[in-house]
Design a protein around this motif. Sequence first.
Motif, PDB file in Angstrom:
ATOM      1  N   UNK A 230       0.842  -1.197   0.000  1.00 54.11           N
ATOM      2  CA  UNK A 230       0.000   0.000   0.000  1.00 54.11           C
ATOM      3  C   UNK A 230       0.875   1.244   0.000  1.00 54.11           C
ATOM      4  N   UNK A 231       0.582   2.153  -0.934  1.00 54.84           N
ATOM      5  CA  UNK A 231       1.258   3.448  -0.968  1.00 54.84           C
ATOM      6  C   UNK A 231       0.333   4.481  -0.329  1.00 54.84           C
ATOM      7  N   UNK A 232       0.816   5.109   0.738  1.00 54.06           N
ATOM      8  CA  UNK A 232       0.031   6.139   1.397  1.00 54.06           C
ATOM      9  C   UNK A 232       0.983   7.099   2.093  1.00 54.06           C
ATOM     10  N   UNK A 233       0.693   8.369   1.983  1.00 54.89           N
ATOM     11  CA  UNK A 233       1.500   9.420   2.599  1.00 54.89           C
ATOM     12  C   UNK A 233       2.971   9.312   2.208  1.00 54.89           C
ATOM     13  N   UNK A 263       0.784   0.034  10.922  1.00 52.10           N
ATOM     14  CA  UNK A 263       0.320   1.370  10.535  1.00 52.10           C
ATOM     15  C   UNK A 263      -0.870   1.745  11.397  1.00 52.10           C
ATOM     16  N   UNK A 264      -0.836   2.933  11.976  1.00 49.91           N
ATOM     17  CA  UNK A 264      -1.943   3.362  12.834  1.00 49.91           C
ATOM     18  C   UNK A 264      -2.101   4.877  12.750  1.00 49.91           C
ATOM     19  N   UNK A 265      -2.501   5.356  11.578  1.00 49.87           N
ATOM     20  CA  UNK A 265      -2.674   6.785  11.380  1.00 49.87           C
ATOM     21  C   UNK A 265      -4.042   7.059  10.772  1.00 49.87           C
ATOM     22  N   UNK A 266      -4.544   8.259  10.993  1.00 51.50           N
ATOM     23  CA  UNK A 266      -5.824   8.677  10.418  1.00 51.50           C
ATOM     24  C   UNK A 266      -5.596   9.101   8.972  1.00 51.50           C
ATOM     25  N   UNK A 267      -6.121   8.320   8.039  1.00 50.42           N
ATOM     26  CA  UNK A 267      -5.910   8.641   6.618  1.00 50.42           C
ATOM     27  C   UNK A 267      -7.240   8.824   5.887  1.00 50.42           C
ATOM     28  N   UNK A 269     -10.114  10.280   3.802  1.00 50.50           N
ATOM     29  CA  UNK A 269     -10.152  11.250   2.696  1.00 50.50           C
ATOM     30  C   UNK A 269      -8.819  11.399   1.972  1.00 50.50           C
ATOM     31  N   UNK A 270      -7.828  10.621   2.352  1.00 54.35           N
ATOM     32  CA  UNK A 270      -6.565  10.650   1.628  1.00 54.35           C
ATOM     33  C   UNK A 270      -6.597   9.619   0.501  1.00 54.35           C
ATOM     34  N   UNK A 271      -5.760   9.853  -0.517  1.00 55.26           N
ATOM     35  CA  UNK A 271      -5.674   8.914  -1.645  1.00 55.26           C
ATOM     36  C   UNK A 271      -4.703   7.796  -1.304  1.00 55.26           C
ATOM     37  N   UNK A 272      -5.129   6.586  -1.575  1.00 58.73           N
ATOM     38  CA  UNK A 272      -4.341   5.392  -1.294  1.00 58.73           C
ATOM     39  C   UNK A 272      -4.228   4.566  -2.570  1.00 58.73           C
ATOM     40  N   UNK A 273      -3.069   3.980  -2.778  1.00 58.69           N
ATOM     41  CA  UNK A 273      -2.904   3.057  -3.906  1.00 58.69           C
ATOM     42  C   UNK A 273      -2.536   1.684  -3.359  1.00 58.69           C
ATOM     43  N   UNK A 274      -3.271   0.689  -3.777  1.00 56.48           N
ATOM     44  CA  UNK A 274      -3.101  -0.678  -3.283  1.00 56.48           C
ATOM     45  C   UNK A 274      -2.680  -1.594  -4.433  1.00 56.48           C
TER      46      UNK A 274
END
Length: 309
Positions: A230-233, A263-267, A269-274
């Motif tokens: 997963x790509x995020x932030x 991973x334990x962050x508030x994401x 409304x963010x865009x995520x790529x799986x």
Amino acid sequence: MKIYHHIDEFTPLKNAVVTIGTFDGVHQGHRQIISRIREIADKTGGETVLLTFFPHPRMILHPEDQDLKLITTIHERAELLEQLGIDHMIITPFSRDFSNQSAEAYIRDILVEHIGTKTIIIGYDHRFGKDRQGGLTELQQAAPQYGFEVIEIPEQDIDHVAVSSTRIREALLQANIEQANTFLGYPFFLTGKVIRGNQIGRQLGYPTANLLVEESYKLIPADGIFAATVEVQGQTFQGMAYIGHRPTINGMTRNIEVNIFDFNQDIYNQTLRMHLHNFVRHDVKFSSLEGLKEQLALDQKSVLTLLNG
């Protein structure tokens, strides 16, 4: 890479090295073509031009066919093509009027006058113009008159199986992720916004990010559990992806979720790529949430083995 959303936005080039097609998935066969046009452009001092279409022609010519889903959205396709070093991408709005052009008009008006084609490279099965009457033969016949060269790329095989977007779609719909990824040359991925779910995963100890894929034409693979990254932030994490209707809680809608490891962050409304790497198991209904929780623990072990093995 420069992107044009209509052929009229494009200024003809002195030495355009061109290829044409929908390029859905930008798979291994497509990459052979792209590699060739880049090679020729480098040798001749030209610029690469990829002419593609959106919506997909089948969506316009056969609107009654709701089954066609695409491996990549138009934005994902542009991103992949830019990574491969294309100089210019022309996204031509496909319409019935466009499809009714004769092959001769297509060559003269678009390839020659609008683009300035000096070399055109096409796949073995490329067709164009009204009733798909144009192809390699028509291009070769027009080449001397308009002063361009035509190069055909023959059918590309991987393990003696022809690579095509259709075969990749079939593999994804059968949960054969590994075969699809081999054909693609990269792990199939889904891109979307993280939305709020009903927190069932959190109750089980496996919190998930729920993914909203906004493009209705994007192909979603068969239901099941998958090994994913997963790509995020701006970072990449390993995870356990789920696609399905959550039958254990009698779910009514199809969900796309991923439990992101470590991973334990508030994401929200963010865009995520799986990225989906391996298929783990089919979706099944458990007799209790406890039974589902026990299976998820086994699934996580399987995912870690697949991703790190």
